[in-house]
Enzyme design. Sequence first.
Site, PDB file in Angstrom:
ATOM      1  N   LYS A 187      19.605  24.913   0.392  1.00 43.85           N
ATOM      2  CA  LYS A 187      19.132  24.790   1.771  1.00 43.85           C
ATOM      3  C   LYS A 187      17.754  25.443   1.811  1.00 43.85           C
ATOM      4  CE  LYS A 187      19.926  23.580   6.086  1.00 43.85           C
ATOM      5  NZ  LYS A 187      20.115  22.175   6.520  1.00 43.85           N
ATOM      6  N   ASP A 220      23.694  19.940   3.426  1.00 39.95           N
ATOM      7  CA  ASP A 220      24.240  19.027   4.439  1.00 39.95           C
ATOM      8  C   ASP A 220      24.158  17.583   3.949  1.00 39.95           C
ATOM      9  OD1 ASP A 220      21.488  19.346   4.609  1.00 39.95           O
ATOM     10  OD2 ASP A 220      21.407  19.443   6.796  1.00 39.95           O
ATOM     11  N   ASP A 244      31.690  26.646  -2.824  1.00 38.40           N
ATOM     12  CA  ASP A 244      33.034  26.768  -2.262  1.00 38.40           C
ATOM     13  C   ASP A 244      33.302  25.612  -1.305  1.00 38.40           C
ATOM     14  OD1 ASP A 244      35.525  27.999  -1.513  1.00 38.40           O
ATOM     15  OD2 ASP A 244      34.541  28.608   0.347  1.00 38.40           O
ATOM     16  N   ASP A 248      35.774  21.751  -1.808  1.00 40.75           N
ATOM     17  CA  ASP A 248      36.940  21.314  -1.017  1.00 40.75           C
ATOM     18  C   ASP A 248      36.747  19.856  -0.599  1.00 40.75           C
ATOM     19  OD1 ASP A 248      38.291  23.750  -1.186  1.00 40.75           O
ATOM     20  OD2 ASP A 248      38.875  23.712   0.925  1.00 40.75           O
TER      21      ASP A 248
HETATM   22  C1  IPM Z   1      38.174  29.179  -3.980  1.00 41.35           C
HETATM   23  C2  IPM Z   1      38.807  29.941  -2.859  1.00 41.35           C
HETATM   24  C3  IPM Z   1      38.289  31.376  -2.890  1.00 41.35           C
HETATM   25  C4  IPM Z   1      36.778  31.330  -2.743  1.00 41.35           C
HETATM   26  C5  IPM Z   1      38.925  32.309  -1.862  1.00 41.35           C
HETATM   27  C6  IPM Z   1      40.431  32.315  -1.955  1.00 41.35           C
HETATM   28  C7  IPM Z   1      38.381  33.707  -1.956  1.00 41.35           C
HETATM   29  O1  IPM Z   1      38.554  29.334  -1.643  1.00 41.35           O
HETATM   30  O2  IPM Z   1      38.450  29.512  -5.144  1.00 41.35           O
HETATM   31  O3  IPM Z   1      37.404  28.252  -3.714  1.00 41.35           O
HETATM   32  O4  IPM Z   1      36.276  31.295  -1.620  1.00 41.35           O
HETATM   33  O5  IPM Z   1      36.111  31.306  -3.765  1.00 41.35           O
HETATM   34 MN    MN Z   2      37.423  27.487  -1.809  1.00 46.42          MN
END
Ligand code: IPM
Ligand code: MN
Length: 349
Positions: A187, A220, A244, A248
């Site tokens: 960013k 983004d 992180d 996801d």
């Molecule tokens: C991940 C998890 C961890 C992170 C948490 C549980 C601290 O979300 O491994 O991605 O944020 O790294």
């Molecule tokens: Mn995570």
Amino acid sequence: MYNIAVLPGDGIGPEVVREGLKVIEAVSSITGFKIHTETYDFGGDRYLKTGEILPDSAIEEFRRMDAIYLGAVGHPDVAPGILEKGILLKLRFELDQYINLRPVKLYPGVWTPLRDKGPADIDFVVVRENTEGLYLGIGGTVKKGTPDEIAMQEMVNTRKGVERCVRYAFDYAKERNKDKKLTLCDKANVLTYAHDLWRRTFTEVGEEYPGIKKDYAFVDATCMWMVKNPEWFDVIVTCNMFGDIITDLGAMIQGGMGIAAGGNINPEGVSMFEPIHGSAPKYTGKNVINPMAAISAAQMMLEHLGEKKASHIVETAIAKVLATDRMRDLSTKSGVSTSEVGDLVVSNL
Ligand code: IPM
Ligand code: MN
């Protein structure tokens, strides 16, 4: 002979780790290596019983291991942050596992929410910086609980930390030999100090890699492209916080948390492999959680240990099981039990 520290952790952690170990045991007798596991019960239950989270003596033992295999941490009766910081982040930091390597790969037979995208489009790797950024926990609160409260949390970026991560990513893109492209996700248009350091480092280090295309994307826009055009990406390098978040999203487009795995890598030390999902406490002991992510983490561990043949055999077996269409959905609704998935992978080795 490999010495592996096993930390099953909380919730469904022990169930999925059991399946991963089942697969490792089975493949070890095919390709002929041995593993010795040492199991540690760190996690919420132990903390609630004894007050102990993760003693330094355990970290010292881990330093002598060949790798660490982790299930999940997080307990409904323990305040958020205690186990995450006290176990997971402590391990990453103390063992200097400065890379979090997270492949985003859609296997044939797995459902993705992205319409018109298939396995040929969703196959990239995120190299997430794993020891700095917003995760360091430097900061504080003043006048807490009052209308004048100030809360600060520092984003720490060191030249050394950024450089070693960026260099790892360039090497990885080179070795992966796919599109030979590395995207820096940052960013830099807003974080004009922190991510200016990333940009300069990326450009400088990039000069040593003339064969790798350099690509830049704001975080983004990265999210947008991951959904719209995931085939654009080959290897992405990014800071801890963004890594992180985007992994996801990556997990969702590759079929969900039931399949996403990662490695916390210290190329010069001890690395730790884990499914990306959490401890899912409400499913504990029900034998319904899909262990494919943990099995895939085990496969990454074998690859890292240098057991390339075993890793290849396991990955092929994972792909075969997924291709049978029995688990287009890797959620708890797949109808295939935790132990059954492990057995299916073993029978396909
Ligand atoms: C991940 C998890 C961890 C992170 C948490 C549980 C601290 O979300 O491994 O991605 O944020 O790294
Ligand atoms: Mn995570």
